[in-house]
Design a protein around this motif. Structure first.
Motif: not given
Length: 56
Positions: A20, A23-24, A26-27, A30-31
């Motif tokens: 998690w 994942n956070r 990497d997100t 991207v944003i």
């Protein structure tokens, strides 16, 4: 058809899923990259539209 779903299950079991935390992160990357790229393109658009109006 059953053979296909068994194969899918076997393949999905081999996948290494990100944590998690990863994942956070990497997100967020991207944003942030998307926002910066959109701002860059927006500034280029403003510049070019200004130049077109100036010379026409």
């Amino acid at each position: 058809m059953i053979k296909f779903f068994k194969s899918v299950n076997e393949t999905m079991a081999k996948v290494s899923w990100p944590s998690w935390k990863q994942n956070r992160r990497d997100t967020g990357v991207v944003i942030t990259s998307s926002i910066l790229f959109a701002a860059y393109l927006g500034l280029l658009d403003l510049l070019f539209s200004y130049l077109v109006q100036l010379f026409l």
